[in-house]
Scaffold this motif. Structure first.
Motif, mmCIF file in Angstrom:
data_model
loop_
_atom_site.group_PDB
_atom_site.id
_atom_site.type_symbol
_atom_site.label_atom_id
_atom_site.label_comp_id
_atom_site.label_asym_id
_atom_site.label_seq_id
_atom_site.Cartn_x
_atom_site.Cartn_y
_atom_site.Cartn_z
ATOM 1 N N THR A 17 17.426 20.365 -18.915
ATOM 2 C CA THR A 17 17.748 21.246 -20.112
ATOM 3 C C THR A 17 17.422 20.265 -21.356
ATOM 4 O O THR A 17 18.080 19.356 -21.410
ATOM 5 C CB THR A 17 18.949 21.683 -20.064
ATOM 6 N N VAL A 18 16.890 20.848 -22.316
ATOM 7 C CA VAL A 18 16.710 20.097 -23.711
ATOM 8 C C VAL A 18 16.874 20.937 -24.761
ATOM 9 O O VAL A 18 16.021 21.816 -24.868
ATOM 10 C CB VAL A 18 15.127 19.453 -23.662
ATOM 11 N N HIS A 19 17.848 20.676 -25.588
ATOM 12 C CA HIS A 19 18.265 21.670 -26.524
ATOM 13 C C HIS A 19 18.207 22.944 -26.267
ATOM 14 O O HIS A 19 17.829 23.895 -27.181
ATOM 15 C CB HIS A 19 17.430 21.293 -27.843
ATOM 16 N N GLY A 20 18.805 23.658 -25.092
ATOM 17 C CA GLY A 20 18.905 24.755 -24.791
ATOM 18 C C GLY A 20 17.976 25.403 -24.080
ATOM 19 O O GLY A 20 17.835 26.321 -23.079
ATOM 20 N N ALA A 21 16.665 24.980 -24.182
ATOM 21 C CA ALA A 21 15.385 25.188 -23.341
ATOM 22 C C ALA A 21 15.596 24.559 -21.809
ATOM 23 O O ALA A 21 15.897 23.361 -21.983
ATOM 24 C CB ALA A 21 14.063 25.037 -23.998
ATOM 25 N N TYR A 22 15.160 25.230 -21.039
ATOM 26 C CA TYR A 22 14.985 24.489 -19.492
ATOM 27 C C TYR A 22 13.951 25.039 -18.643
ATOM 28 O O TYR A 22 13.216 25.994 -18.885
ATOM 29 C CB TYR A 22 16.530 24.850 -19.056
ATOM 30 N N VAL A 23 13.805 23.953 -17.642
ATOM 31 C CA VAL A 23 12.730 24.434 -16.821
ATOM 32 C C VAL A 23 13.155 23.705 -15.448
ATOM 33 O O VAL A 23 14.112 22.882 -15.524
ATOM 34 C CB VAL A 23 11.349 23.417 -17.238
ATOM 35 N N GLY A 24 12.718 24.379 -14.485
ATOM 36 C CA GLY A 24 13.390 23.929 -13.107
ATOM 37 C C GLY A 24 12.647 24.848 -11.887
ATOM 38 O O GLY A 24 11.890 25.301 -11.976
ATOM 39 N N GLY A 25 13.237 24.549 -10.724
ATOM 40 C CA GLY A 25 12.749 25.163 -9.690
ATOM 41 C C GLY A 25 13.786 24.864 -8.336
ATOM 42 O O GLY A 25 14.518 23.918 -8.138
ATOM 43 N N TYR A 26 13.365 25.734 -7.271
ATOM 44 C CA TYR A 26 13.972 25.689 -5.855
ATOM 45 C C TYR A 26 12.714 25.568 -5.048
ATOM 46 O O TYR A 26 11.841 26.352 -5.063
ATOM 47 C CB TYR A 26 14.756 26.720 -5.633
ATOM 48 N N TYR A 27 12.971 24.703 -4.055
ATOM 49 C CA TYR A 27 11.852 24.546 -2.952
ATOM 50 C C TYR A 27 12.416 24.696 -1.662
ATOM 51 O O TYR A 27 13.558 24.004 -1.363
ATOM 52 C CB TYR A 27 10.964 23.228 -3.010
ATOM 53 N N SER A 28 11.903 25.310 -0.603
ATOM 54 C CA SER A 28 12.343 25.553 0.718
ATOM 55 C C SER A 28 11.100 25.555 1.642
ATOM 56 O O SER A 28 10.179 26.283 1.237
ATOM 57 C CB SER A 28 13.215 26.436 0.863
ATOM 58 N N ASN A 29 11.283 24.956 2.825
ATOM 59 C CA ASN A 29 10.014 25.079 3.908
ATOM 60 C C ASN A 29 10.857 25.743 5.201
ATOM 61 O O ASN A 29 10.440 25.437 6.125
ATOM 62 C CB ASN A 29 9.340 23.693 3.987
ATOM 63 N N GLU A 30 11.749 26.237 4.904
ATOM 64 C CA GLU A 30 12.490 26.718 6.024
ATOM 65 C C GLU A 30 12.759 28.337 6.063
ATOM 66 O O GLU A 30 13.721 28.834 6.598
ATOM 67 C CB GLU A 30 13.886 26.058 6.205
ATOM 68 N N VAL A 31 11.822 29.015 5.482
ATOM 69 C CA VAL A 31 11.835 30.660 5.263
ATOM 70 C C VAL A 31 11.122 31.194 6.190
ATOM 71 O O VAL A 31 9.865 30.897 6.493
ATOM 72 C CB VAL A 31 11.345 30.787 3.909
ATOM 73 N N ALA A 32 11.649 32.253 7.097
ATOM 74 C CA ALA A 32 10.760 32.868 7.875
ATOM 75 C C ALA A 32 9.977 32.039 9.110
ATOM 76 O O ALA A 32 8.674 32.048 9.125
ATOM 77 C CB ALA A 32 10.095 33.843 7.476
ATOM 78 N N GLY A 33 10.684 31.131 9.672
ATOM 79 C CA GLY A 33 10.079 30.075 10.522
ATOM 80 C C GLY A 33 9.434 29.091 9.715
ATOM 81 O O GLY A 33 9.976 28.233 9.302
ATOM 82 N N ASN A 34 8.021 29.182 9.677
ATOM 83 C CA ASN A 34 7.368 28.276 9.384
ATOM 84 C C ASN A 34 6.816 28.344 7.616
ATOM 85 O O ASN A 34 6.095 27.909 7.228
ATOM 86 C CB ASN A 34 6.083 27.783 10.182
ATOM 87 N N GLN A 35 7.541 29.396 7.055
ATOM 88 C CA GLN A 35 7.388 29.646 5.901
ATOM 89 C C GLN A 35 7.827 28.927 4.811
ATOM 90 O O GLN A 35 8.950 28.174 5.118
ATOM 91 C CB GLN A 35 7.366 31.240 5.529
ATOM 92 N N SER A 36 7.108 28.811 3.689
ATOM 93 C CA SER A 36 7.719 28.067 2.496
ATOM 94 C C SER A 36 7.378 28.780 1.144
ATOM 95 O O SER A 36 6.720 29.489 0.856
ATOM 96 C CB SER A 36 7.133 26.494 2.482
ATOM 97 N N TYR A 37 8.409 28.121 0.300
ATOM 98 C CA TYR A 37 8.000 28.866 -1.059
ATOM 99 C C TYR A 37 8.694 27.862 -2.202
ATOM 100 O O TYR A 37 9.548 26.994 -1.969
ATOM 101 C CB TYR A 37 8.934 30.189 -1.136
ATOM 102 N N LEU A 38 8.266 27.949 -3.462
ATOM 103 C CA LEU A 38 8.544 27.544 -4.581
ATOM 104 C C LEU A 38 9.082 28.595 -5.562
ATOM 105 O O LEU A 38 8.049 29.351 -6.061
ATOM 106 C CB LEU A 38 7.542 26.620 -5.067
ATOM 107 N N TYR A 39 10.101 28.792 -5.975
ATOM 108 C CA TYR A 39 10.630 29.235 -7.156
ATOM 109 C C TYR A 39 10.989 28.476 -8.570
ATOM 110 O O TYR A 39 11.847 27.695 -8.301
ATOM 111 C CB TYR A 39 11.926 29.922 -6.737
ATOM 112 N N SER A 40 9.847 28.546 -9.242
ATOM 113 C CA SER A 40 9.995 27.846 -10.577
ATOM 114 C C SER A 40 10.446 28.700 -11.518
ATOM 115 O O SER A 40 10.094 30.159 -11.711
ATOM 116 C CB SER A 40 8.782 27.083 -10.900
ATOM 117 N N PHE A 41 11.066 28.360 -12.730
ATOM 118 C CA PHE A 41 11.480 29.105 -13.773
ATOM 119 C C PHE A 41 11.519 28.341 -15.092
ATOM 120 O O PHE A 41 11.686 26.954 -15.031
ATOM 121 C CB PHE A 41 12.701 29.519 -13.682
ATOM 122 N N VAL A 42 11.391 29.266 -16.138
ATOM 123 C CA VAL A 42 11.861 28.520 -17.465
ATOM 124 C C VAL A 42 12.854 29.487 -18.325
ATOM 125 O O VAL A 42 13.028 30.743 -17.654
ATOM 126 C CB VAL A 42 10.358 28.235 -18.275
ATOM 127 N N GLY A 43 13.454 28.751 -19.326
ATOM 128 C CA GLY A 43 14.477 29.869 -19.890
ATOM 129 C C GLY A 43 15.086 29.175 -21.257
ATOM 130 O O GLY A 43 14.618 27.875 -21.510
#
Length: 243
Positions: A129-155
């Protein structure tokens, strides 16, 4: 008593509490407790309660160094014979406050679903977070067996006149494999979600109203979650209290 009425009863009970403050345990250690009631539990833009209200609570141990650890829980309802009715999140992290306007939050999460351990998973999280603006994400490789995903966001978060908080977020959920199928059989491996939330402290409680939506069609939502109305736009009303 229906679920909506129960939500407002909970809100009424929360509202008169005293001014919020963390519980001091030692000079360097405090305990933050939070409880809240919400008209829906949305995660990544998708309802985890089939549009029904949720009661949520957390307890977090916070050290003056920025280290913290805690537990968070909410009721859930995934339908279609799902045995679990609760989500329990365990987390440990580090919050670095570089300046008044610059911070970094790093967290590791373990998600558990009682009576349905096959959907348990873990995530790593980062948010700058910098002066109210932010960027980030969540990462997991344990979804539905061998599935993985990246949830990235800005705000961006700021304060409006009248001590009203404004938080705007836009996110992308990107899976390793194409899991989302439309009514013509076309598939894709990602979707977008967004949220605009207003919040205000009133009568010693934190009230919020959020507009939440995704770009998933009804058919895509049905093929992805089993329901065609859990991904569409909605308003989420909430009231919470920290102490």
């Amino acid at each position: 008593m229906n679920r909506t009425l129960k939500l407002w009863v909970a809100a009424f009970l929360l509202a008169p509490w005293s001014v919020s403050q963390a519980i001091t345990l030692t000079d360097d250690l405090s305990l933050d407790l939070n409880v809240g009631a919400y008209s829906d539990y949305r995660s990544r833009g998708i309802s985890q309660t089939q549009g029904d209200p949720a009661i949520q609570g957390s307890a977090t141990l916070v050290h003056s160094s920025g280290l913290y650890a805690g537990i968070w829980s909410s009721n859930v309802d995934f339908g279609y014979g799902s045995r679990t009715r609760q989500e329990i999140d365990y987390y440990v992290g580090y919050f670095w406050q570089a300046t008044d306007d610059v911070s970094l939050d790093l967290t590791y999460y373990e998600y558990e679903y009682p009576k349905q351990a096959d959907i348990n998973q873990s995530e790593t999280y980062a948010k700058l977070t910098v002066h109210g603006a932010y960027v980030g994400g969540y990462y997991s490789n344990e979804v539905a067996g061998n599935q993985s995903y990246l949830y990235s966001f800005v705000g961006y978060t700021t304060n409006l006149p009248g001590d009203i908080g404004l938080d705007m977020r836009y996110g992308l959920i990107d899976y390793k494999d194409p899991l989302i199928v439309d009514n013509q059989g076309r598939d894709r491996d990602s979707y977008n979600e967004w949220e605009v939330k207003l919040s205000k402290n009133f009568v010693s409680a934190d009230w919020s109203l959020a507009y939440v939506d995704t770009d998933l069609s009804d058919t895509e939502c049905s093929n992805f979650t089993g329901f065609n109305d859990t991904c569409s736009s909605t308003l989420v009303l909430g009231v919470s209290k920290s102490f």
